[in-house]
Scaffold this motif. Structure first.
Motif, PDB file in Angstrom:
ATOM      1  N   ARG A 169       0.826  -1.209   0.000  1.00 31.18           N
ATOM      2  CA  ARG A 169       0.000   0.000   0.000  1.00 31.18           C
ATOM      3  C   ARG A 169       0.858   1.257   0.000  1.00 31.18           C
ATOM      4  O   ARG A 169       0.462   2.277  -0.592  1.00 31.18           O
ATOM      5  N   LEU A 170       2.005   1.186   0.643  1.00 27.97           N
ATOM      6  CA  LEU A 170       2.930   2.320   0.573  1.00 27.97           C
ATOM      7  C   LEU A 170       3.348   2.570  -0.873  1.00 27.97           C
ATOM      8  O   LEU A 170       3.593   3.716  -1.272  1.00 27.97           O
ATOM      9  N   SER A 171       3.399   1.496  -1.670  1.00 31.52           N
ATOM     10  CA  SER A 171       3.798   1.614  -3.070  1.00 31.52           C
ATOM     11  C   SER A 171       2.745   2.326  -3.915  1.00 31.52           C
ATOM     12  O   SER A 171       2.985   2.565  -5.105  1.00 31.52           O
ATOM     13  N   ALA A 172       1.607   2.632  -3.339  1.00 33.06           N
ATOM     14  CA  ALA A 172       0.562   3.385  -4.047  1.00 33.06           C
ATOM     15  C   ALA A 172       0.460   4.825  -3.546  1.00 33.06           C
ATOM     16  O   ALA A 172      -0.350   5.600  -4.057  1.00 33.06           O
ATOM     17  N   TYR A 173       1.291   5.179  -2.580  1.00 32.72           N
ATOM     18  CA  TYR A 173       1.214   6.524  -1.998  1.00 32.72           C
ATOM     19  C   TYR A 173       2.031   7.517  -2.811  1.00 32.72           C
ATOM     20  O   TYR A 173       3.251   7.424  -2.886  1.00 32.72           O
ATOM     21  N   ASP A 174       1.328   8.453  -3.405  1.00 28.88           N
ATOM     22  CA  ASP A 174       1.946   9.548  -4.157  1.00 28.88           C
ATOM     23  C   ASP A 174       1.702  10.832  -3.388  1.00 28.88           C
ATOM     24  O   ASP A 174       0.542  11.281  -3.272  1.00 28.88           O
TER      25      ASP A 174
END
Length: 510
Positions: free
Chosen positions: A394-399
């Motif tokens: 989910r961190l990999s989707a945080y922009d």
């Protein structure tokens, strides 16, 4: 397992390519013997990816054998062998749970031989094919449960990009085997450039067989680490290479939340491969002190302890190499030289770890605050036992340019205030690098897996397989071949573990 892709009758045993270099060592290194085959065996699963390493077609396991050769099922269930194979069990010793355990050896593993594959030599080994002279009080058998776990783990770790032994195939039988309960037998075929362990060197050093110790070192220098041969002190050079490989390996374990569970010196690969999957596990809720091995009552091999344990094991290897270093007399200068090499473990591990964590956070450039940024992130996860794999995905989707993208990550926390403060620090850090958001997030998804081999997934595959249903096993195997891809049709396999998963227990018999 896959459908035939080439005509039946394709030869599956390239006998001319069996080179069997380890078998050429003196008899003190091994014992030749035949496997004790499974009665009425059947296929459980095969790996096309691993077969390709050997230069074999995808149908190798089901193609009709030439009249003069046994079937693949007979060979890889231990009933017979192909021409060119030279079965043997190797002898080694080692430290188990920090204590000298004396002579060990391949108690349920049987080395079949070494093939010249398209990309280099590879050894094949049966696990679970019966007693050997090194079985001690064991029966030399493996059960379907543990063999299935090792098959899946070997192939899953490879596709995560982590060095590991590979699994070619798994065969089963109704033969009963008693562990905590009566289970059915299985034979796993493992593949690796070499199965040499720290314990092979420990064995000959402990017994004062220094000529054999030198022979083993020469074998490594000639066949596995030729770049070390021209160094001023080849034994030191080998230790340096093993130290580097081992530091890289454990850094990669930590980055994906992998727990080995039984990091004895006899389970440490000389080539820096993940070896001997027993009571392993991937972290669910993040707990640095997580112990995945029910037999590890004192937590020696807890997740956070793994780097120090690998370093401890390297000291044991250094002690075994001491008679080959410098003067060969164990003088103080020789000991200091070994200590200097071992001292490179920590900085190498730290550098590799920092690089891996920068990638997991979507950062490219090193800055002084990075270590604190990572440690504070892990402290947030630990405080609420947040799921390790899901949090990083989910961190990999945080922009940071789109604040709403933090919501799925925030939902993992009961008290998200600390996360908001940390996310702002990350946003400031990202802004200084200026990497476009889509490019950064794609890079993060490529190193933060969505799918890992959680214990409950392996357990579901085991339960079905034990009643003869291999459908879920094959599905899971295929999903784990693409751990970084979304695979929306398999979304459920990336979810939180069910409540019953907390009751699962794995031990050294697993």
């Amino acid at each position: 397992m896959s459908a035939p892709s080439t005509p039946a009758g394709h030869a599956t045993s390239p006998g001319a390519h069996w080179i069997n270099r380890f078998a050429q060592l003196p008899a003190r290194f091994h014992t030749r013997l035949q496997a004790q085959g499974l009665p009425d065996p059947h296929w459980v699963i095969t790996s096309d990816d691993c077969a390709a390493l050997l230069g074999w077609p995808t149908d190798w396991w089901q193609a009709a054998a030439p009249a003069e050769q046994a079937s693949a099922l007979a060979v890889f269930s231990g009933q017979t062998r192909w021409p060119g194979m030279d079965p043997l069990a190797t002898v080694y010793s080692g430290h188990q749970f920090g204590h000298w355990a004396g002579q060990l050896g391949d108690g349920r593993a049987l080395w079949l031989g070494e093939l010249q594959g398209p990309e280099g030599p590879l050894e094949l080994q049966l696990k679970g094919a019966g007693r050997t002279p090194y079985s001690r009080m064991g029966d030399g058998r493996a059960v379907l449960r543990s063999s299935l776990r090792e098959f899946l783990a070997s192939e899953a770790m490879h596709h995560l990009g982590i060095p590991t032994t590979r699994a070619l195939c798994l065969t089963g039988s109704a033969l009963p085997v008693r562990r905590e309960r009566v289970e059915t037998a299985a034979v796993l075929t493992r593949v690796a450039p070499s199965f040499l362990r720290f314990g092979h060197f420990e064995h000959f050093c402990h017994h004062g067989q220094h000529d054999d110790l030198r022979t083993l070192l020469d074998f490594v220098l000639q066949h596995l680490m030729p770049g070390c041969r021209a160094r001023p002190d080849p034994a030191l050079a080998v230790l340096e290479e093993v130290t580097r490989l081992s530091a890289d390996l454990v850094a990669q374990w930590q980055a994906v939340g992998f727990c080995h569970g039984v990091l004895n010196t006899d389970n440490m690969s000389l080539l820096g491969l993940t070896l001997d999957y027993g009571p392993f596990g991937f972290l669910d809720g993040y707990d640095p002190q997580h112990i995945c091995n029910h037999s590890d009552e004192r937590g020696r091999y807890a997740y956070a302890a793994q780097p120090n344990i690998v370093w401890w094991n390297l000291h044991a290897l250094a002690q075994a190499l001491l008679p080959l270093v410098g003067s060969g007399q164990g003088e103080e200068t020789d000991i200091l030289a070994l200590q200097e090499v071992l001292g490179r473990f920590a900085p190498h591990f730290q550098a590799r770890t920092q690089a891996l964590w920068r990638a997991k956070l979507g950062l490219r450039q090193a800055e002084e605050e990075d270590a604190t940024l990572v440690s504070d992130w892990l402290a947030l996860l630990a405080a609420e036992r947040v799921d390790f794999t899901i949090a990083h995905r989910r961190l990999s989707a945080y922009d940071p340019a789109e604040p709403s993208t933090l919501t799925p990550l925030r939902d993992l926390f009961v008290a998200p205030q600390g996360l908001h403060a940390w996310a702002q620090r990350l946003a400031d850090r990202v802004a200084r690098e200026g990497l476009p958001g889509p490019q950064r997030l794609a890079a993060m998804r490529a190193c933060n897996p969505k799918y890992v081999l959680r214990n409950h997934l392996a357990e579901l595959a085991i339960r079905d397989a034990e009643v003869g249903d291999f459908g879920f096993l094959q599905r899971l195997h295929q999903v784990l071949r693409r751990p970084f891809e979304e695979q929306p049709e398999h979304e459920a396999l990336a979810g939180f573990p069910p409540d019953w998963a907390g009751q699962l227990c794995v031990s050294c018999s697993s």
